[in-house]
Design a protein around this motif. Structure first.
Motif, PDB file in Angstrom:
ATOM      1  N   ASN A 839       0.745  -1.247   0.108  1.00  0.00           N
ATOM      2  CA  ASN A 839      -0.127   0.038   0.149  1.00  0.00           C
ATOM      3  C   ASN A 839       0.890   1.308   0.026  1.00  0.00           C
ATOM      4  O   ASN A 839       0.656   2.469  -0.841  1.00  0.00           O
ATOM      5  CB  ASN A 839      -0.842  -0.060   1.246  1.00  0.00           C
ATOM      6  N   ALA A 842       2.350   1.736  -3.105  1.00  0.00           N
ATOM      7  CA  ALA A 842       1.427   2.583  -3.981  1.00  0.00           C
ATOM      8  C   ALA A 842       1.130   4.007  -3.816  1.00  0.00           C
ATOM      9  O   ALA A 842       1.262   4.691  -4.774  1.00  0.00           O
ATOM     10  CB  ALA A 842      -0.073   1.474  -3.894  1.00  0.00           C
ATOM     11  N   VAL A 843       0.888   4.422  -2.393  1.00  0.00           N
ATOM     12  CA  VAL A 843       0.870   5.487  -2.092  1.00  0.00           C
ATOM     13  C   VAL A 843       2.055   6.534  -2.719  1.00  0.00           C
ATOM     14  O   VAL A 843       1.872   7.604  -3.200  1.00  0.00           O
ATOM     15  CB  VAL A 843       0.871   5.841  -0.479  1.00  0.00           C
ATOM     16  N   SER A 846       1.877   7.140  -6.099  1.00  0.00           N
ATOM     17  CA  SER A 846       0.964   8.396  -6.534  1.00  0.00           C
ATOM     18  C   SER A 846       1.269   9.729  -6.354  1.00  0.00           C
ATOM     19  O   SER A 846       1.067  10.668  -7.055  1.00  0.00           O
ATOM     20  CB  SER A 846      -0.501   8.162  -6.127  1.00  0.00           C
ATOM     21  N   ILE A 847       1.960   9.753  -4.848  1.00  0.00           N
ATOM     22  CA  ILE A 847       2.617  11.081  -4.812  1.00  0.00           C
ATOM     23  C   ILE A 847       3.649  11.245  -5.868  1.00  0.00           C
ATOM     24  O   ILE A 847       3.608  12.588  -6.266  1.00  0.00           O
ATOM     25  CB  ILE A 847       3.340  10.763  -3.169  1.00  0.00           C
ATOM     26  N   ARG A 850       1.605  12.597  -8.934  1.00  0.00           N
ATOM     27  CA  ARG A 850       1.293  13.842  -8.774  1.00  0.00           C
ATOM     28  C   ARG A 850       2.076  15.045  -8.405  1.00  0.00           C
ATOM     29  O   ARG A 850       2.086  16.140  -9.188  1.00  0.00           O
ATOM     30  CB  ARG A 850       0.211  14.028  -7.140  1.00  0.00           C
ATOM     31  N   GLY A 984      -8.801  15.879  -0.242  1.00  0.00           N
ATOM     32  CA  GLY A 984      -8.982  14.394  -0.327  1.00  0.00           C
ATOM     33  C   GLY A 984      -8.864  13.666   0.835  1.00  0.00           C
ATOM     34  O   GLY A 984      -9.359  12.802   1.183  1.00  0.00           O
ATOM     35  N   GLU A 985      -7.692  13.928   1.489  1.00  0.00           N
ATOM     36  CA  GLU A 985      -7.380  13.062   2.728  1.00  0.00           C
ATOM     37  C   GLU A 985      -8.486  13.427   3.821  1.00  0.00           C
ATOM     38  O   GLU A 985      -8.939  12.273   4.574  1.00  0.00           O
ATOM     39  CB  GLU A 985      -6.003  13.632   3.231  1.00  0.00           C
ATOM     40  N   TYR A 988     -12.179  12.476   1.561  1.00  0.00           N
ATOM     41  CA  TYR A 988     -12.342  11.462   1.408  1.00  0.00           C
ATOM     42  C   TYR A 988     -12.039  10.241   2.022  1.00  0.00           C
ATOM     43  O   TYR A 988     -12.631   9.415   2.555  1.00  0.00           O
ATOM     44  CB  TYR A 988     -11.566  11.161  -0.342  1.00  0.00           C
ATOM     45  N   ARG A 989     -10.729  10.574   2.589  1.00  0.00           N
ATOM     46  CA  ARG A 989     -10.261   9.588   3.613  1.00  0.00           C
ATOM     47  C   ARG A 989     -10.732   9.420   4.839  1.00  0.00           C
ATOM     48  O   ARG A 989     -11.059   8.334   5.324  1.00  0.00           O
ATOM     49  CB  ARG A 989      -8.690   9.814   3.555  1.00  0.00           C
TER      50      ARG A 989
ATOM     51  N   GLU B  12      -7.559   4.521   0.137  1.00  0.00           N
ATOM     52  CA  GLU B  12      -6.587   5.196   0.564  1.00  0.00           C
ATOM     53  C   GLU B  12      -6.751   6.529  -0.879  1.00  0.00           C
ATOM     54  O   GLU B  12      -6.507   6.137  -2.339  1.00  0.00           O
ATOM     55  CB  GLU B  12      -5.119   4.581   0.034  1.00  0.00           C
ATOM     56  N   TRP B  13      -7.009   7.657  -0.426  1.00  0.00           N
ATOM     57  CA  TRP B  13      -7.201   8.518  -1.506  1.00  0.00           C
ATOM     58  C   TRP B  13      -6.296   8.798  -2.664  1.00  0.00           C
ATOM     59  O   TRP B  13      -6.507   8.896  -3.816  1.00  0.00           O
ATOM     60  CB  TRP B  13      -7.452  10.135  -0.803  1.00  0.00           C
ATOM     61  N   LEU B  14      -4.971   8.990  -2.145  1.00  0.00           N
ATOM     62  CA  LEU B  14      -3.903   9.087  -3.171  1.00  0.00           C
ATOM     63  C   LEU B  14      -3.750   7.984  -4.178  1.00  0.00           C
ATOM     64  O   LEU B  14      -3.736   8.358  -5.508  1.00  0.00           O
ATOM     65  CB  LEU B  14      -2.529   9.141  -2.452  1.00  0.00           C
ATOM     66  N   ILE B  15      -4.155   6.716  -3.586  1.00  0.00           N
ATOM     67  CA  ILE B  15      -4.187   5.514  -4.925  1.00  0.00           C
ATOM     68  C   ILE B  15      -5.302   5.647  -5.643  1.00  0.00           C
ATOM     69  O   ILE B  15      -5.115   5.397  -6.857  1.00  0.00           O
ATOM     70  CB  ILE B  15      -3.985   4.207  -3.829  1.00  0.00           C
ATOM     71  N   ALA B  16      -6.559   5.909  -4.972  1.00  0.00           N
ATOM     72  CA  ALA B  16      -7.579   6.002  -5.742  1.00  0.00           C
ATOM     73  C   ALA B  16      -7.355   7.128  -6.836  1.00  0.00           C
ATOM     74  O   ALA B  16      -7.858   6.913  -8.132  1.00  0.00           O
ATOM     75  CB  ALA B  16      -8.968   6.366  -4.625  1.00  0.00           C
TER      76      ALA B  16
END
Lengths: 1015, 132
Positions: A839, A842-843, A846-847, A850, A984-985, A988-989, B12-16
Motif C-alpha cells: 500500500n 502505491a501511495v 501516486s505522490i 502527482r 482528499g485526505e 475522502y479518507r 486510500e485517496w492518493l491511490i484512488a
C-alpha cells in the motif's frame, strides 16, 4: 546369628565378638544387619578397642582379630595371604587371655575352623558351645560337627537356646569361686575328701588312676563340669557322678583334653632327633623307603613334628631315600583339620624360630605347613583295633592313644604294633604310657622318654596268622574284662574218678588248646613232649612243643581247625632228652562245641616205639629201608615246610596287597582332597558373602522402589499426555494426562491401543506408528483444530533399549493451541505487513506521479517529492514509536512544525490521541499546509506565523489552521495539488470536511472529521 | 476504443486518485472512487457499470460482500490489493488479483480483460435468452 541374638536375654553382661569367613574383596555390612536383631551397640572391631560388656564387635574383612588384656587387636592382612582359620586364631588368643571366662560358640561354617581353638578354650577352663540341628540348625554344619566330634564341645544345641545357657554359665562363676578359696582347714579338707571320692569313681569306670594328676588342673576341670551341670557343691556333683555314667565319661574326656602341640615333650623329640631318626635312615639308598606310622594322629601336630624332623635329616644326606609317613585316626573331622595343615600361632610354641621360618608360611594369624613337609604325610581313616595294621614300619609313634583304651585292648594293640614294625623298629609312646606286659616284645631305649624297640624273633609274632581276618570284637572304653575262660569239666563224681584214673594211667598224654593256640588243659605226663620255653611263661602250645614236633603240630592244628575233623600225623621224629630221638604220632581232634561258644582242640601225643639213640637212629637210617624211610621223612618234611612257607607267603601277600591298596587309594584321595579343599573354601566364602549380599540387595530393592516411585510422580506431574507402547501396540504405561485423550484406565495396561477409542481425529495413527517401527525415525504430526478449538501435535518416537533396539513406541500428545494460534497470528501479521508495504509503495507511486505533474524543474520535483516523503516518514516514525497504537496530535503537529520553523508555530489544543490512519493523514495535511505557507503564505514572510487550534465536539475533531502576518493571499485559480490533497485526505479518507478560506491577512483552513470511526 | 465506465473502490485517496488518473488517461470514465462499501453502493445507484476495481482491505471492512453484489449484477471486477491471491476466499478463485502498486499498463490490460469477459457473458446471456 539371628536366632542366637534373639534368644539372648537382655543385659547379659557379656561382650560378643563375631568372627566370620569373609572374602577380602567385599565390604561386609554384617554389623548393620546385626543391629536389627539386638539392642546392644554393634560396631566394627577396631584395633585397641576394649571389649565392653553388653557390646557386640564384628571383625572386618581383610583383618585378623585377636585379644590381649581384654583389648581387641587387629592385624591387617592382604589379599594374597588370606587368613583361612580366623576362628582358631581368635579362640586360641581368647583362651589364653581370658581363661575360664572365655566362651567359644561355633555356629555354621563349612570347614573345621574353630576345632583347634575350641580345644584351647577348654584346656584353659573356658566353655564351648556348638550349633546343633532342631529348630534353627546351622546352615552349614561341617564346622560345628567337626568340633562336636572332636569332643571339645560342652553342649551342642540350637542357636536360640544358647543365650540362656550362657547366662546360667555366667551365674555359676560366683558360686564356684567360693569353693576354690580354701580358707582355713575346713573347706580344704572337704575338697580333699571329695577329690579322693572322685578318683575312686573314675578308677572304677575307666581303670585309670588320676591321683597322680595335677591337683589344681584336676579341681579346675571338676569345677567346670560342675558349672556346666549347675551343681553348687562338690557333694552334689559326686552324687551325679555316681548316678550318671555319661557324666563320668564327660569328666574323663575333659581330664584327658590336652591340646596337642608341636614337639610336645621337647626332650623326647630331641632324643628322637638325635638318636632315632638317623638310625631310620641308616643303610637306606635312594630306592629304599623310610616308613613311619602314626596311629591316633588326631589333628596332626605330632605327625608334622615328625615330618619336620625327617625333612631336616633328609637335608643332611646326599642320597635321600623315599619317605612315607602314614597318619591314621578314626576321627574323620580331625583328619580334615590335619589335612588342612593350618594352625593358630599359639600351638606353635614348641617350634623354634628357625623351624617356623623354614617350614611354615605365616598367613596372618595362623601358620600353614610348607609343601615339603606336607607332601611326606598321608592321612587316612583307620582303626587300630579293627583294621589290618600297616607293616614293615621303621617307626611307630602312638602317643596318648592307648590311654583311652582299657587294659585288655591295650594288651591286644601292643602286639599289633610289634607286628607292624620291622625287627629293630622303634616305638614311641606318650608320657605315662608303657608297653605293659609286653616287654618280651619290646626292648627299652629310653624309659623316661618312652622310646622302645621291637625285639627280633619273638614268639608272639607267630600268633598273627590266626588273628588276621578274624572278626575281633571292638574295644569298649570301660569294657569288663573277660572273666576267666571257664570250660566245663566233669559232672558226676564217681564216674569222674574212674575216668580220671583211666585217663591218667592208660590214655596218651594230651592237652587241650583254644583257637589261639593257648593250652587250657594239661593231662599228666606231658613233660616228654612239652617243655617250658625260655623267657616269660607262655601258654602257646607251639612254643612249648619239643623240637621236631612243631612243624607237624602246626600243620595238624591248622588242618583240624579248617576241616573240623580229626587229623593224624605219624612217625614224627622228636628230639628227646639226652640226644635221643622218639617217634611220635600226633592226633588233633576238634572238641565238641562248648557252652561258651569257643572251639577247643584235643591234641594227643602217642609215642611209637622206644626212644632210640640218635646215633642209632642215624645209623639205622643208613640201611636201605631206613634210607627209604628217611627219604620219605625228608620229603614229608619238605612238603610240610613248603606248605607252611606258602601259607606264610599267602598271608603276607594278602597283608601286603591290602596295605598297598590302602596307600595308593590314599594317595589318590589326597590329591582329590586337596583340590576339593580349595574349592570348598571358595564355596564357603561365597556362601558367607551371599548372606551379606542378600542384605545389601534388600537395600538396593528399596532404592529401586524409591526410584520407581519418583518416576511415577514425575509422570503424574507432567501434563503431557504420553503413552508407552510395545512392539505389538500393547500399552505398557501412560501418564495421567493421556487418559483424557484415550479414555485410559489403569487396567488398560496390557491391552493393545487399537482396542481403545480416542478423542482424537487421527486416522493416520496406526500407519504412522508402523512407519516409526520400520524406519526407526520419529514422526511429528500436527492434528487439525479439534471441536474445542485446540490444536495438538503428536510425536511418535521409537522406544529404544540400551542396545539401541526398538522395543516399542512412545506416543506423545502436546496441546499446541497457543503455538498454532501464534502461528496464525504471525501469518496474519505478515499478510498485514505485505499489505501495508504494498500500500505504502502505491501511495508513494501516486505522490510521485502527482508531484511530477505539479513540478516544472527537476529540482522542484525533487524538493517537493522529498519533502512529502520525509513528512510521511516522520509521521510513520511517531507511529512506530507508539507501536502503531495511538499518536498524540500535539506531538504530530509539533514534529511537522519542527521541520519548518518551530518558533513560528503556535499549537493549542487538548491532549488528543489519533488512530494511525488519522495520524498519517493529518501528518500529510500538515505538511502540505506548511509547505504552502512556506512558499506562498505566512511562513514566507518575516514575522509571519501559524496558529493551529483544535478542539473536540461530540466526537468530532475541529482543527483550525490560521496563517497570520503573511502576505495577502487570494484563491488560486486552479487548486494546487497540495490543497486538493488536503481535501482528499480529510474529505475522502477521513470522511470529514476541509474548508479553505482565503482571508486577506492569511489563509485559514478549517478541518473537521469524526474521531470514532475506524480509520 | 470503447469508453468504459469503471468503478473504483479504494480507501486510500492518493491511490484512488492515481488509478482514476490512469483510467482517465486511457479514455475511460471513472465511477467514484468510493472509500467504503456503502459509498460504493451509493455511487452505483442508477449507474451503468462495465467493470470494477476493488481494493480488498478497506477501512475496517473487506470488499468481498460488494464483490458478491457485483457478481449478481454480472459486473466483472478485479481485485487490487496488497494481499496475495492465495489469501482470497475460494469463491473468487478465478478473479484477477492485481498487486499494488499497479503500473498503468497492467491496470489497463486488466480492464480490457474484464471487458472481454463481460462481452462474452452478455453474449451467452443473450444466446440463452434467444433460445428460450
Amino acid at each position: 546369628m539371628e536366632s542366637f541374638f534373639r534368644g539372648l536375654p537382655e543385659a547379659s553382661g557379656m561382650a560378643f565378638i563375631i568372627i566370620t569367613h569373609l572374602s577380602p574383596e567385599r565390604e561386609s555390612l554384617l554389623h548393620e544387619v546385626l543391629r536389627r536383631y539386638t539392642s546392644m551397640p554393634v560396631a566394627v572391631a577396631k584395633d585397641g578397642a576394649g571389649a565392653e560388656p553388653d557390646h557386640v564387635y564384628v571383625m572386618p574383612q581383610n583383618a585378623v582379630l585377636s585379644i590381649k588384656d581384654g583389648t581387641l587387636k587387629l592385624q591387617q592382612t592382604n589379599l594374597r595371604n588370606r587368613e583361612r582359620k580366623p576362628i582358631d586364631v581368635f579362640f586360641s588368643a581368647l583362651a589364653e587371655d581370658q581363661g575360664e571366662y572365655a566362651v567359644g560358640i561355633i555356629l555354621s561354617g563349612g570347614d573345621g575352623d574353630g576345632t583347634l581353638g575350641a580345644k584351647m578354650i577348654k584346656e584353659h577352663g573356658g566353655f564351648v558351645l556348638a550349633q546343633a540341628g532342631d529348630g534353627s540348625g546351622p546352615r552349614n554344619p561341617d564346622m560345628p560337627q567337626s568340633a562336636i566330634v572332636s569332643g571339645v564341645v560342652d553342649i551342642a544345641l540350637p542357636a536360640e537356646e544358647m543365650g540362656e545357657k550362657l547366662v546360667e554359665f555366667a551365674r555359676g562363676f560366683g558360686v564356684l569361686d567360693l569353693l576354690s578359696e580354701g580358707n582355713g582347714k575346713g573347706p580344704a579338707e572337704d575338697t580333699d575328701r571329695a577329690r579322693e571320692e572322685i578318683y575312686g569313681i573314675l578308677r572304677d569306670r575307666s581303670g585309670h588312676d588320676f591321683s597322680g594328676y595335677k591337683t589344681k588342673t584336676f579341681i579346675r576341670r571338676v569345677k567346670r563340669r560342675m558349672q556346666i551341670n549347675q551343681m553348687k557343691s562338690m557333694n552334689g556333683y559326686i552324687d551325679l557322678l555316681r548316678k550318671d555314667p555319661r557324666e563320668v565319661t564327660s569328666l574323663f574326656r575333659d581330664l584327658l583334653i590336652n591340646v596337642t602341640n608341636f614337639f610336645r615333650d621337647a626332650e623326647a623329640f630331641e632324643l628322637l632327633e638325635q638318636k632315632v631318626i638317623p638310625n631310620l635312615f641308616e643303610g637306606k639308598t635312594a630306592s629304599d623307603t623310610v616308613r613311619v606310622w602314626v596311629p591316633g594322629c588326631a589333628t596332626g601336630e605330632e605327625v608334622y613334628s615328625l615330618g619336620i624332623l625327617l625333612r631336616e635329616h633328609m637335608d643332611k644326606l646326599s642320597t635321600v631315600p623315599k619317605i612315607q609317613l602314614f597318619a591314621t585316626d578314626i576321627d574323620e573331622p580331625a583328619l580334615t583339620v590335619a589335612r588342612a595343615a593350618r594352625y593358630p600361632a599359639n600351638l606353635l610354641e614348641g617350634v623354634s624360630e628357625q623351624r617356623r621360618e623354614r617350614f611354615f608360611v605365616n598367613e596372618g594369624g595362623s601358620f600353614a605347613l610348607t609343601s615339603e613337609v606336607r607332601e611326606l604325610c598321608i592321612f587316612s581313616p583307620h582303626s587300630v583295633i579293627k583294621d589290618p595294621p600297616f607293616s614293615r614300619m621303621d617307626l611307630v609313634s602312638c602317643r596318648n592313644l592307648l590311654i583311652y583304651f582299657g587294659p585288655d585292648v591295650q594288651n591286644r594293640v601292643l602286639p599289633i604294633f610289634h607286628y607292624a614294625l620291622k625287627p629293630g623298629g622303634y616305638l614311641f609312646l606318650g608320657t605315662s604310657e608303657s608297653v605293659g606286659q609286653h616287654s618280651d616284645l619290646f626292648s627299652t631305649v629310653d624309659k623316661k622318654q618312652r622310646i622302645f624297640r621291637a625285639r627280633k624273633d619273638v614268639a608272639p609274632k607267630s600268633r598273627l596268622p590266626l588273628l588276621v581276618g578274624e572278626n575281633v570284637k571292638g574295644a569298649h572304653l570301660f569294657s569288663d574284662g573277660r572273666t576267666g575262660k571257664g570250660s566245663e569239666i566233669g559232672n558226676g563224681a564217681f564216674r569222674q574218678s574212674v575216668e580220671a584214673q583211666v585217663l591218667d594211667r592208660y590214655a596218651p598224654p594230651h592237652v587241650v588248646v583254644n583257637a589261639e593256640g593257648d593250652v587250657v588243659y594239661y593231662s599228666a605226663r606231658t613233660g616228654k613232649y612239652l617243655e617250658a620255653a625260655q623267657g616269660i611263661p607262655s601258654r602257646q602250645l607251639l612254643s612249648m612243643a619239643r623240637r621236631g614236633l612243631r612243624l607237624d603240630l602246626r600243620a595238624a592244628l591248622r588242618e583240624a581247625a579248617a576241616g573240623r575233623q580229626i587229623v593224624m600225623r605219624e612217625h614224627i621224629a622228636m628230639d628227646g632228652e639226652d640226644e635221643r630221638v622218639q617217634l611220635v604220632n600226633i592226633i588233633v581232634e576238634p572238641l565238641s562245641e562248648q557252652s561258651s561258644g569257643e572251639t577247643f582242640y584235643l591234641v594227643l601225643f602217642q609215642p611209637v616205639g622206644p626212644s632210640r639213640d640218635k646215633a642209632e637212629a642215624q645209623h639205622a637210617s643208613q640201611s636201605p629201608d631206613e634210607i627209604a624211610h628217611i627219604e620219605r621223612d625228608l620229603r614229608d618234611t619238605r612238603e610240610r615246610l613248603q606248605s607252611t612257607i606258602e601259607e606264610y607267603e599267602t598271608a603276607l601277600e594278602e597283608v601286603k596287597s591290602s596295605n598297598e591298596e590302602l596307600v595308593s587309594v590314599n594317595e589318590e584321595a589326597q590329591s582329590t582332597n586337596e583340590e576339593l579343599e580349595a574349592s570348598k573354601e571358595e564355596m564357603q566364602s561365597l556362601n558367607e558373602e551371599l548372606n551379606t549380599i542378600n542384605a545389601e540387595l534388600t537395600n538396593k530393592i528399596e532404592e529401586l522402589d524409591r526410584a520407581n516411585s519418583d518416576l511415577r510422580n514425575l509422570f503424574e506431574s507432567t501434563e503431557i499426555a504420553t503413552v508407552f507402547l510395545d512392539r505389538d501396540l500393547v500399552i505398557r504405561t501412560f501418564t495421567p494426562a493421556a487418559s483424557a485423550y484415550f479414555n485410559l484406565r489403569a487396567s488398560d495396561v496390557g491391552r493393545p491401543l487399537t482396542d481403545l477409542s480416542s478423542q482424537l481425529d487421527y486416522p493416520e495413527m496406526h500407519n504412522q506408528i508402523r512407519r516409526v517401527f520400520q524406519t526407526g525415525e520419529p514422526i511429528v504430526h500436527h492434528l487439525a483444530r479439534d471441536t474445542q478449538g485446540r490444536f495438538h501435535m503428536v510425536r511418535l518416537v521409537p522406544y529404544r533399549d540400551k542396545g539401541g533396539r526398538i522395543h516399542g513406541v512412545v506416543v506423545t500428545l502436546v496441546d499446541v493451541t497457543t503455538l498454532a494460534e501464534a502461528e496464525e497470528h504471525q501469518k496474519v501479521l505478515i499478510s498485514e505487513l505485505n499489505h501495508r508495504v504494498k500500500n505504502m509503495l502505491a501511495v508513494i507511486t501516486s505522490i510521485t506521479n502527482r508531484t511530477v505533474e505539479s513540478s516544472t524543474t527537476k529540482e522542484d520535483f525533487a524538493t517537493a517529492l522529498l519533502g512529502r516523503l520525509n513528512a510521511m516518514a516522520r509521521a510513520y516514525g511517531v507511529l512506530s514509536r507508539e507501536n502503531w497504537t495511538e499518536v498524540s496530535l500535539g506531538e504530530l503537529l509539533a514534529q511537522e512544525a519542527a521541520a519548518f520553523d518551530p518558533e513560528r508555530f503556535s499549537l493549542h489544543g487538548p491532549a488528543l490521541k489519533l488512530r494511525p490512519q488519522q495520524a498519517l493523514s493529518i501528518g500529510m495535511v500538515m505538511h502540505e499546509l506548511a509547505t504552502n505557507a512556506a512558499k506562498y503564505g505566512a511562513l514566507n514572510k518575516e514575522g509571519g506565523g501559524v496558529e493551529v487550534e483544535w478542539s473536540v465536539h461530540e466526537q468530532t475533531l475541529q482543527l483550525i489552521w490560521r496563517e497570520i502576518g503573511g502576505p495577502p493571499v487570494t484563491e488560486p485559480k486552479h487548486g494546487g495539488f497540495g490543497l486538493s490533497l488536503v481535501r482528499g485526505e480529510i474529505g475522502y479518507r477521513l470522511r470529514g470536511t476541509a474548508e479553505t478560506i482565503f482571508h486577506p491577512q492569511g489563509l485559514e483552513v478549517r478541518i473537521s472529521f469524526p474521531l470514532d470511526k475506524k480509520a | 476504443m470503447t469508453q468504459l465506465r469503471i468503478l473504483i473502490v479504494e480507501d486510500e485517496w492518493l491511490i484512488a486518485e492515481d488509478h482514476a488518473a490512469m483510467l482517465r488517461a486511457a479514455g475511460h470514465l471513472v465511477v467514484g472512487p468510493a472509500a467504503s462499501v456503502k459509498a460504493a453502493i451509493d455511487c452505483m445507484e442508477g449507474e451503468e457499470l462495465d467493470a470494477a476495481l476493488l481494493d480488498v482491505q478497506l477501512s475496517g471492512e473487506v470488499s468481498y460482500g460488494l464483490a458478491d453484489t457485483l457478481r449478481e449484477k454480472v459486473v466483472p471486477f478485479a481485485f487490487v490489493t496488497g494481499y496475495s491471491p492465495s489469501e482470497m476466499p475460494a469463491r473468487f478463485a478465478g478473479v484477477q488479483v492485481l498487486q499494488k502498486p499497479v503500473v498503468p499498463a497492467v491496470l489497463i490490460a486488466a480492464i480490457m480483460t474484464l471487458f472481454d469477459q463481460q462481452s462474452a457473458g452478455k453474449e451467452e446471456a443473450g444466446q440463452m435468452d434467444g433460445n428460450s
